[in-house]
Design a protein around this motif. Structure first.
Motif: not given
Length: 613
Positions: A433-452
């Motif tokens: 709703t107008y004025g409010n906020g919220g969150t997006f998220s993503v999950t990933a994996t790799s043999s070459k860490t760390p992830l950016r």
């Protein structure tokens, strides 16, 4: 008399500062003041380091005595950034009883700026796989340089500039400029709508700026002298797209003649000033083991999207009427890739003549030229023969003693990075709703860490804008990205995605997700958005853009805005009309409207394209 710098020796019993005044051609004045320095110390102010000083200014010195009486010099000089003279002064006495003396002119002994030049890297374990040569054995006289924007290739010849669409077969040029024949155009680069071209001639070198749309010259900056050294050849420029710094050098590279780095004053370019580059620092070359690396016959340069610098060099052994040079078709020539840290460019990989990163040339009559980095593997618009990321020119001087009989070979390479990076959970759409906020998220994996992680806002034209920490967003460089608050119509329909990079340099991009902002009853809302338009060049009163709103509190004010690139906007001022008519079709770009009601609430329309045909 012309000067490049001023110096002041403090022989007084006080703390001093050095101030230089300038009167411009339009009568306006400026000044620059150094920091404080004590008795027995000396300060030098190099005018070339500050954009307020313009070629031809009348300049003079003032000795600033802290908590005392200042002294202004009576001598007046003409500023020349290409001069080598320093106006030398001394000041002595006490705070209230002091005197200033002109000691004369001397050769300026100016060192390079001491700014630290370092970049961060996602990976260094990179190599390149040779894909193919296209075009091959094509007559294309003195092809020296290559670069690109999102849609076009640009190439330089001895005195010509060419523009080709991304999918061209290189059989014809779209536009050309042959007005500068007789001067050597080197390896160029593109930045923010302009082409930066090194140009060498008998008495020195310039960096010229061309409009990438029209291929017309905007301005140039001379490099007849710098640090008192004459630049008689400048074969390449490379601009790091991440920070906008320009790199270049004269023909040979060593610790005494390193790469020079400059910041670019875009406002100075737009005003056609001939001083748009400011000396920032130097970078020296080292090999994989940290030993001093020298390069002769520098030909090309570019950056990739991870701050790596690419350089090409080499020349034919038999050139210009029998002059003999050593064969550089080995470790001394070809393509080298560098990472830059603490003003040192350390080589991390190099082309060879046999396999893998194979940039093959015979060394007798063939030579490397310009190169550019453009990831075309996933771009369906590109020619099917042109894939990979690194694209490098080699020319064959069929008659080594004659200019203009070259054959062009454009070699294409793919960056090789090994990893198993993948996204295991995609982000989801968000409704608030107008004025409010919220969150997006993503999950990933790799043999070459760390992830950016880097979240982006994506517009309808396919351009992405990285999310920064501010009053609206947080977590733009993490797996969880939060919109703190929303501004109604402005943010409704915003599209986001996340680019994830592992330690090997492999990247994956998440699905795009949409933010929907529900408007409260009675809120100021746009009901009619402006639509795209086009007109023939030179047409008058050719296209009208219109918006309509509802809600809020009348009356409404409308401020129409224009942008060349859809990112940076200029305003025409508020008016009472909800429409805007393009008076004269001169420049392609975008229009949008910001509407404000009587309470000060604002909404901004979608941008609508304007195309000059």
């Amino acid at each position: 008399m012309s000067v490049r710098s001023f110096s002041l020796k403090n022989n007084g019993a006080f703390v001093a500062k050095l101030r230089v005044h300038a009167t411009h051609a339009n009568g306006k004045t400026d000044s620059k003041t150094t920091g404080s320095f004590a008795k027995g110390s000396m300060k030098i102010l190099d005018l070339t380091e500050y954009s307020i000083f313009q070629e031809g200014d009348i300049v003079w010195l003032e000795a600033v005595v802290v908590a005392g009486k200042n002294r202004k010099a009576s001598e007046r000089f003409v500023y020349s950034r290409y001069g080598t003279d320093d106006a030398k002064y001394s000041v002595k006495g006490t705070t209230l009883s002091n005197s200033l003396k002109f000691e004369g002119l001397c050769i300026a002994t100016l060192s390079a700026p001491s700014n630290n030049i370092s970049y961060s890297y996602n990976y260094d374990n990179i190599q390149f796989e040779y894909l193919k040569t296209y075009p091959e054995n094509k007559s294309f006289k003195e092809c020296n340089g290559i670069c690109h924007d999102r849609d076009y290739w640009y190439m330089t010849q001895y005195g010509c500039l060419w523009k080709f669409p991304i999918g061209t077969n290189f059989s014809s040029a779209c536009k050309s400029n042959t007005s500068q024949k007789g001067r050597h155009f080197g390896d160029l680069d593109y930045y923010q709508g302009y082409l930066f071209i090194p140009k060498s001639y008998d008495n020195g070198s310039d960096i010229c700026v061309y409009d990438a749309n029209t291929l017309t010259e905007i301005t140039y900056q001379e490099f007849n002298t710098i640090d008192g050294k004459k630049w008689d050849s400048m074969g390449w420029v490379a601009i790091n797209p991440r920070d906008g710094k320009l790199y270049t050098a004269s023909s040979g590279l060593n610790d005494s003649n390193p790469i020079r780095v400059f910041t670019i004053d875009m406002n100075a370019i737009r005003s056609k000033s001939k001083h748009f580059l400011n000396y920032y620092g130097t970078v020296k070359l080292r090999d994989e083991n940290g030993k001093v690396l020298t390069r002769d016959w520098m030909q090309g340069g570019c950056f990739d999207n991870d701050n790596h610098l690419y350089l090409s060099n080499g020349c034919p052994t038999d050139w210009q009427g029998g002059t003999k040079y050593r064969n550089m078709a080995n470790d001394e020539g070809g393509i080298s890739v560098f990472r830059i840290e603490n003003n040192i460019a350390k080589r991390i990989c190099h082309s060879n003549q046999k396999s893998g990163f194979r940039f093959q040339y015979d060394g007798f009559r063939q030579e490397p030229e310009g190169l550019t980095y453009w990831d075309l593997d996933a771009d369906s618009r590109s020619n099917s023969n042109v894939k990979g990321q690194l694209h490098a020119i080699m020319i064959d001087n069929e008659d080594a003693g004659s200019v203009g009989t070259d054959k062009l070979y454009l070699k294409h390479f793919r960056k090789v990075v090994t990893s198993n990076l993948k996204i295991t959970k995609q982000p989801s759409n968000l409704t608030v709703t107008y004025g409010n906020g919220g969150t997006f998220s993503v999950t990933a994996t790799s043999s070459k860490t760390p992830l950016r992680y880097q979240w982006y806002r994506c517009d309808k034209n396919g351009y992405n804008y990285s999310i920064k920490e501010n009053s609206w967003y947080t977590g733009g460089s993490t797996s969880t990205f939060t919109v703190k608050k929303t501004s109604g119509e402005d943010m409704n329909g915003y599209v986001y995605c996340c680019v994830i990079t592992d330690a090997a340099g492999k990247q994956v991009t998440s699905n795009k997700v949409t933010l929907t902002v529900l408007q409260p009853a009675g809120a100021l809302t746009i009901t009619t958005q402006p639509k795209d338009g086009s007109a023939k060049k030179g047409a008058f009163n050719c296209v009208t853009y219109t918006v309509a709103v509802q809600g809020g509190k009348a009356p409404y004010s409308y401020q129409w805005q224009f942008s060349r690139d859809g990112v940076s906007w200029g305003s025409f001022g508020y008016q009472e009309q909800n429409y805007f008519t393009v008076a004269h079709a001169e420049t392609s770009g975008y229009y949008r409207c910001e509407i404000k009601d009587a309470t000060g609430a604002k909404v901004t329309s979608n941008k609508a394209a304007f195309k000059v045909l």
